[in-house]
Design a protein around this motif. Sequence first.
Motif, PDB file in Angstrom:
ATOM      1  N   MET A   1     -33.935  58.252  50.232  1.00  0.00           N
ATOM      2  CA  MET A   1     -33.012  58.764  49.202  1.00  0.00           C
ATOM      3  C   MET A   1     -33.237  60.256  48.991  1.00  0.00           C
ATOM      4  O   MET A   1     -34.365  60.702  48.881  1.00  0.00           O
ATOM      5  N   ASP A   2     -32.154  60.993  48.912  1.00  0.00           N
ATOM      6  CA  ASP A   2     -32.234  62.410  48.577  1.00  0.00           C
ATOM      7  C   ASP A   2     -31.807  62.598  47.131  1.00  0.00           C
ATOM      8  O   ASP A   2     -31.214  61.709  46.518  1.00  0.00           O
ATOM      9  N   ARG A   3     -32.132  63.773  46.584  1.00  0.00           N
ATOM     10  CA  ARG A   3     -31.745  64.095  45.215  1.00  0.00           C
ATOM     11  C   ARG A   3     -30.611  65.105  45.260  1.00  0.00           C
ATOM     12  O   ARG A   3     -30.627  66.035  46.068  1.00  0.00           O
ATOM     13  N   TYR A   4     -29.648  64.907  44.379  1.00  0.00           N
ATOM     14  CA  TYR A   4     -28.475  65.783  44.324  1.00  0.00           C
ATOM     15  C   TYR A   4     -28.254  66.249  42.897  1.00  0.00           C
ATOM     16  O   TYR A   4     -28.345  65.461  41.944  1.00  0.00           O
ATOM     17  N   GLU A  49     -27.799  58.355  48.820  1.00  0.00           N
ATOM     18  CA  GLU A  49     -28.014  58.334  50.267  1.00  0.00           C
ATOM     19  C   GLU A  49     -27.323  59.501  50.959  1.00  0.00           C
ATOM     20  O   GLU A  49     -27.706  59.891  52.058  1.00  0.00           O
ATOM     21  N   SER A  50     -26.265  60.032  50.322  1.00  0.00           N
ATOM     22  CA  SER A  50     -25.477  61.081  50.965  1.00  0.00           C
ATOM     23  C   SER A  50     -24.730  61.859  49.889  1.00  0.00           C
ATOM     24  O   SER A  50     -24.640  61.417  48.738  1.00  0.00           O
ATOM     25  N   ARG A  55     -21.257  62.049  45.073  1.00  0.00           N
ATOM     26  CA  ARG A  55     -19.981  62.452  44.474  1.00  0.00           C
ATOM     27  C   ARG A  55     -19.317  61.315  43.696  1.00  0.00           C
ATOM     28  O   ARG A  55     -18.491  61.549  42.816  1.00  0.00           O
ATOM     29  N   LEU A  56     -19.706  60.088  44.010  1.00  0.00           N
ATOM     30  CA  LEU A  56     -19.163  58.940  43.265  1.00  0.00           C
ATOM     31  C   LEU A  56     -19.608  58.954  41.809  1.00  0.00           C
ATOM     32  O   LEU A  56     -18.994  58.303  40.962  1.00  0.00           O
ATOM     33  N   ALA A  57     -20.685  59.711  41.495  1.00  0.00           N
ATOM     34  CA  ALA A  57     -21.156  59.807  40.105  1.00  0.00           C
ATOM     35  C   ALA A  57     -20.385  60.868  39.325  1.00  0.00           C
ATOM     36  O   ALA A  57     -20.588  61.037  38.132  1.00  0.00           O
ATOM     37  N   VAL A  58     -19.499  61.595  40.007  1.00  0.00           N
ATOM     38  CA  VAL A  58     -18.718  62.635  39.344  1.00  0.00           C
ATOM     39  C   VAL A  58     -17.478  62.000  38.724  1.00  0.00           C
ATOM     40  O   VAL A  58     -16.736  61.295  39.419  1.00  0.00           O
ATOM     41  N   VAL A  68     -21.671  69.449  44.160  1.00  0.00           N
ATOM     42  CA  VAL A  68     -22.717  68.480  44.464  1.00  0.00           C
ATOM     43  C   VAL A  68     -23.655  69.156  45.456  1.00  0.00           C
ATOM     44  O   VAL A  68     -23.228  69.555  46.543  1.00  0.00           O
ATOM     45  N   VAL A  69     -24.892  69.342  45.038  1.00  0.00           N
ATOM     46  CA  VAL A  69     -25.838  70.134  45.830  1.00  0.00           C
ATOM     47  C   VAL A  69     -27.073  69.291  46.138  1.00  0.00           C
ATOM     48  O   VAL A  69     -27.728  68.781  45.220  1.00  0.00           O
ATOM     49  N   LYS A  70     -27.360  69.147  47.408  1.00  0.00           N
ATOM     50  CA  LYS A  70     -28.592  68.445  47.803  1.00  0.00           C
ATOM     51  C   LYS A  70     -29.789  69.317  47.451  1.00  0.00           C
ATOM     52  O   LYS A  70     -29.821  70.511  47.759  1.00  0.00           O
ATOM     53  N   LEU A  71     -30.782  68.719  46.802  1.00  0.00           N
ATOM     54  CA  LEU A  71     -31.944  69.483  46.356  1.00  0.00           C
ATOM     55  C   LEU A  71     -33.159  69.175  47.223  1.00  0.00           C
ATOM     56  O   LEU A  71     -33.323  68.055  47.699  1.00  0.00           O
TER      57      LEU A  71
END
Length: 85
Positions: A1-4, A49-50, A55-58, A68-71
């Motif tokens: 999992m990545d953080r965004y 995951e991507s 973006r589905l949380a927007v 949406v920025v991957k951190l």
Amino acid sequence: MDRYLIETPHEAQDCQKLVQQVYAMGYLMNFDWGCKSGVHSGWAIIEAESEDQARLAVPPLVRSKARVVKLVKFHAKDVKPLHKT
Ligand SMILES: [Zn+2]
């Protein structure tokens, strides 16, 4: 999992509707808001995951404007010494 990081700039008149959408989507506790300081944006850091999944949380109201920025974190080994000897 990545953080965004999700950033949701919006107009003052859209706050209430936007917060309602965030609540309905179950992300109310994920978001922090600048609205009461006159900065109309909400920010959240979520795990996904991507970028598409993040973006589905927007909320739909701002989905086209949201960033949406991957951190990533830098670790001590990534930091170059300030002074080379
Ligand atoms: Zn606002």
